[in-house]
Design an enzyme around this catalytic site. Sequence first.
Site, mmCIF file in Angstrom:
data_model
loop_
_atom_site.group_PDB
_atom_site.id
_atom_site.type_symbol
_atom_site.label_atom_id
_atom_site.label_comp_id
_atom_site.label_asym_id
_atom_site.label_seq_id
_atom_site.Cartn_x
_atom_site.Cartn_y
_atom_site.Cartn_z
ATOM 1 N N TYR A 213 0.591 -1.010 -0.113
ATOM 2 C CA TYR A 213 -0.011 -0.016 -0.157
ATOM 3 C C TYR A 213 0.978 1.162 0.021
ATOM 4 O O TYR A 213 0.197 2.254 -0.407
ATOM 5 C CB TYR A 213 -1.014 0.120 1.055
ATOM 6 C CG TYR A 213 -2.265 -0.819 1.005
ATOM 7 C CD1 TYR A 213 -2.371 -1.502 -0.026
ATOM 8 C CD2 TYR A 213 -3.315 -0.664 2.016
ATOM 9 C CE1 TYR A 213 -3.794 -2.102 -0.265
ATOM 10 C CE2 TYR A 213 -4.465 -1.214 1.904
ATOM 11 C CZ TYR A 213 -4.748 -1.992 0.791
ATOM 12 O OH TYR A 213 -5.909 -2.682 0.565
ATOM 13 N N GLY A 214 2.071 1.214 0.539
ATOM 14 C CA GLY A 214 3.221 2.208 0.534
ATOM 15 C C GLY A 214 3.146 2.890 -0.795
ATOM 16 O O GLY A 214 3.566 3.881 -0.704
ATOM 17 N N CYS B 53 -2.839 -2.714 9.834
ATOM 18 C CA CYS B 53 -2.149 -2.053 8.939
ATOM 19 C C CYS B 53 -1.465 -0.765 9.676
ATOM 20 O O CYS B 53 -2.350 -0.044 9.780
ATOM 21 C CB CYS B 53 -2.602 -1.954 7.586
ATOM 22 S SG CYS B 53 -1.399 -1.310 6.520
ATOM 23 N N CYS C 216 5.655 -2.450 11.160
ATOM 24 C CA CYS C 216 4.545 -2.820 10.234
ATOM 25 C C CYS C 216 4.062 -4.309 10.386
ATOM 26 O O CYS C 216 5.108 -4.961 10.824
ATOM 27 C CB CYS C 216 5.396 -2.669 8.679
ATOM 28 S SG CYS C 216 4.971 -3.895 7.347
HETATM 29 N N1 DGL Z 1 1.246 -4.415 6.972
HETATM 30 C C1 DGL Z 1 1.384 -2.949 6.350
HETATM 31 C C2 DGL Z 1 1.609 -2.213 7.482
HETATM 32 O O1 DGL Z 1 1.533 -2.519 8.673
HETATM 33 C C3 DGL Z 1 2.107 -2.959 5.175
HETATM 34 C C4 DGL Z 1 1.732 -1.633 4.424
HETATM 35 C C5 DGL Z 1 2.056 -1.658 2.923
HETATM 36 O O2 DGL Z 1 1.702 -2.589 2.310
HETATM 37 O O3 DGL Z 1 2.855 -0.830 2.463
HETATM 38 O O4 DGL Z 1 2.134 -1.069 7.419
#
Ligand code: DGL
Length: 262
Positions: A45-46, A76, A186
């Site tokens: 998602y970043g 997340c 994360c």
């Molecule tokens: N598991 C997500 C988090 O805790 C990852 C975010 C991503 O996909 O960038 O930030």
Amino acid sequence: MSAKNTFHIGVFDSGLGGLSVLNALQSRRLKVKYTYYADSLHAPYGSLDTETLLNYSERIVSFLLSQGAQLIVVACNTITTELIGQLRQRFDVPFVGIEPPVKPAAESTVNGRIGVLATERTLKSAGYRSTCQKYASEVMLIERAGIGLVEAIEQLSWTSDVLRERISFFVDDFKSYDIDTLVLGCTHYTLVAPLFSELLGQEVKVLSASDAVARRVEQLTLNAYNADPELRLYTSGSSEHLAKLARQMSFKQLRSVTHLVL
Ligand code: DGL
């Protein structure tokens, strides 16, 4: 007399990372229903812009509510630190989010040097920055973005040498700062927390917020009707891969693993 329904919790993440939160939740043995959605197709998602991120999150929350969820766990850090306020405004349901556990790290560090590994977005977010200002102004934070790690944990075996090498790269950097605490900011990284601990050595404490999230959820469900626990997993990625991980992590009361793109 109307039949009572077992309390239902919806959990979601950009992908597999939230399984670390689900694991902490299940270890509390609450007799609730869980529906988990892993948006692996769109991870990380970043790399998305804020509007797209909000759009995906809203679609997932709507789906979880349509399945009967009465509480949403945002498993997340990236979504929590950036968007949980907007999700709370948009949906009339309680939300529990996850944030890098900087406060407990600042309280327990002995040498005042704390490593924080999170996504670039989380590190830049207003939510994270204000937590640091409030609770960690007296300690030294060595903040690093785990570039490429979410993708690696999504795609590689968690015991592979390639993943070990990628994690060693970050660990060596933190070691050169003589940290005594590492914050895993994360949920993907928490899935391989034992690898971080092994590479850092036992003198470095590795912290994640999954247990704190599970404790909070337990408090919120104490007075709910809890009877028939079950777990349903959904993913926009590979359902075979998710089913394999669910077996590996010994998830309980697993009823189904379904591929679904929202
Ligand atoms: N598991 C997500 C988090 O805790 C990852 C975010 C991503 O996909 O960038 O930030």
